[in-house]
Design an enzyme around this catalytic site. Sequence first.
Site, PDB file in Angstrom:
ATOM      1  N   GLU A 147      25.687  31.284   9.766  1.00  0.00           N
ATOM      2  CA  GLU A 147      24.230  31.305   9.689  1.00  0.00           C
ATOM      3  C   GLU A 147      23.736  32.678   9.221  1.00  0.00           C
ATOM      4  O   GLU A 147      24.469  33.664   9.297  1.00  0.00           O
ATOM      5  CB  GLU A 147      23.655  31.006  11.082  1.00  0.00           C
ATOM      6  CG  GLU A 147      23.994  29.624  11.624  1.00  0.00           C
ATOM      7  CD  GLU A 147      23.132  28.518  11.022  1.00  0.00           C
ATOM      8  OE1 GLU A 147      22.711  28.642   9.861  1.00  0.00           O
ATOM      9  OE2 GLU A 147      22.896  27.517  11.728  1.00  0.00           O
TER      10      GLU A 147
ATOM     11  N   ASP B 158      34.439  23.739   9.582  1.00  0.00           N
ATOM     12  CA  ASP B 158      33.746  23.951  10.851  1.00  0.00           C
ATOM     13  C   ASP B 158      33.800  22.726  11.757  1.00  0.00           C
ATOM     14  O   ASP B 158      34.204  21.633  11.330  1.00  0.00           O
ATOM     15  CB  ASP B 158      32.284  24.376  10.605  1.00  0.00           C
ATOM     16  CG  ASP B 158      31.591  23.548   9.516  1.00  0.00           C
ATOM     17  OD1 ASP B 158      32.081  22.441   9.210  1.00  0.00           O
ATOM     18  OD2 ASP B 158      30.580  24.008   8.980  1.00  0.00           O
TER      19      ASP B 158
ATOM     20  N   HIS C  83      23.312  28.871   4.802  1.00  0.00           N
ATOM     21  CA  HIS C  83      24.610  28.994   5.481  1.00  0.00           C
ATOM     22  C   HIS C  83      25.740  28.355   4.672  1.00  0.00           C
ATOM     23  O   HIS C  83      25.530  27.416   3.905  1.00  0.00           O
ATOM     24  CB  HIS C  83      24.564  28.487   6.930  1.00  0.00           C
ATOM     25  CG  HIS C  83      24.456  27.018   7.137  1.00  0.00           C
ATOM     26  ND1 HIS C  83      23.573  26.450   8.014  1.00  0.00           N
ATOM     27  CD2 HIS C  83      25.149  25.978   6.611  1.00  0.00           C
ATOM     28  CE1 HIS C  83      23.729  25.139   8.019  1.00  0.00           C
ATOM     29  NE2 HIS C  83      24.671  24.833   7.177  1.00  0.00           N
TER      30      HIS C  83
ATOM     31  N   ASP D  31      19.158  26.964   4.989  1.00  0.00           N
ATOM     32  CA  ASP D  31      18.930  28.383   5.293  1.00  0.00           C
ATOM     33  C   ASP D  31      19.970  29.285   4.612  1.00  0.00           C
ATOM     34  O   ASP D  31      20.029  30.479   4.884  1.00  0.00           O
ATOM     35  CB  ASP D  31      18.932  28.611   6.817  1.00  0.00           C
ATOM     36  CG  ASP D  31      20.264  28.247   7.466  1.00  0.00           C
ATOM     37  OD1 ASP D  31      21.200  27.817   6.756  1.00  0.00           O
ATOM     38  OD2 ASP D  31      20.378  28.397   8.695  1.00  0.00           O
TER      39      ASP D  31
HETATM   40  C1  GLP Z   1      26.168  21.489   7.623  1.00  0.00           C
HETATM   41  C2  GLP Z   1      27.626  21.991   7.482  1.00  0.00           C
HETATM   42  C3  GLP Z   1      27.826  22.727   6.195  1.00  0.00           C
HETATM   43  C4  GLP Z   1      27.200  21.926   5.083  1.00  0.00           C
HETATM   44  C5  GLP Z   1      25.709  21.964   5.244  1.00  0.00           C
HETATM   45  C6  GLP Z   1      24.959  21.124   4.217  1.00  0.00           C
HETATM   46  O1  GLP Z   1      25.502  22.096   8.658  1.00  0.00           O
HETATM   47  N1  GLP Z   1      28.052  22.818   8.562  1.00  0.00           N
HETATM   48  O2  GLP Z   1      29.215  22.960   5.975  1.00  0.00           O
HETATM   49  O3  GLP Z   1      27.540  22.475   3.836  1.00  0.00           O
HETATM   50  O4  GLP Z   1      25.305  21.670   6.550  1.00  0.00           O
HETATM   51  O5  GLP Z   1      24.898  19.804   4.611  1.00  0.00           O
HETATM   52  P1  GLP Z   1      24.397  18.671   3.673  1.00  0.00           P
HETATM   53  O6  GLP Z   1      25.460  18.481   2.654  1.00  0.00           O
HETATM   54  O7  GLP Z   1      24.247  17.475   4.554  1.00  0.00           O
HETATM   55  O8  GLP Z   1      23.116  19.119   3.069  1.00  0.00           O
END
Ligand code: GLP
Length: 253
Positions: free
Chosen positions: A143, A67, A138, A136
């Site tokens: 989302e 992303d 995702h 959440d």
């Molecule tokens: C972000 C990314 C995701 C990631 C998630 C968890 O928003 N778009 O691809 O897996 O949040 O992030 P973190 O590893 O910082 O908890």
Amino acid sequence: MKIYVCPTYDVMSKKAADVMSAQLILKPDSVLGLATGSSPLGLYGELVERCERGEISFEKVTTVNLDEYCGLSPDNDQSYSYFMHKNLFDRVNIRPENVHLPDGTNTDAEAETKRYDALIASVGGVDMQLLGIGVDGHIGFNEPADHFSVGTVRVALTESTIEANSRFFASEDEVPRYAYSMGCGTILNADKILFIANGKNKAEILEQAFFGPVTPQVPASLLQLVADKVYAFVDAEAGALLAANHPEEVILV
Ligand code: GLP
């Protein structure tokens, strides 16, 4: 699904690096699907060290990231492109032309989503997809919604994601409201999925995702449908409810 509960973030990162290294040893020209966030930082650090020691090579590797924020250019230090270069690409022997992310500067969403899907198809799909999870539920930036995405989409970020990700920005106002994300269908089509999660704020959503109903309200619950190809490494905090309530289903590392 294979769920490995590791004692610490460091152990989780090393085990995940072992799996990704094995992938690169077995198939040096692998297509890796990559992720951002705090979860993969330790894993990327391990891969950099192993590459420096000559144990693995990115020479023939192609990457497609999950992303990117809409509106941020690659030189913006909050962009996922910047993150990936800083934490991995600039520190290993990957060829710049083999690195791919959605283009957050493309304001034509239809063109960009089509371009990214065509690109993923042109490299033959993903051999190993690295995946984290949002609080959440995702995956990528898919989302909670009333349907599952298939190909790349432009998504409106939820309040919970904006709040969670504001820790990387000067203020919540600066967090982009939209992002491009690889679709759930593409994620599920990867040959193998290497899932990682750490921290106690992930414990509840992990139990819902892995043992609750499969629903677009919890996008990560889709992984239950392809359980055979999912290898989940979580630290003890994230895996607390998995280990407590589903002891038969987890492997304690
Ligand atoms: C972000 C990314 C995701 C990631 C998630 C968890 O928003 N778009 O691809 O897996 O949040 O992030 P973190 O590893 O910082 O908890």
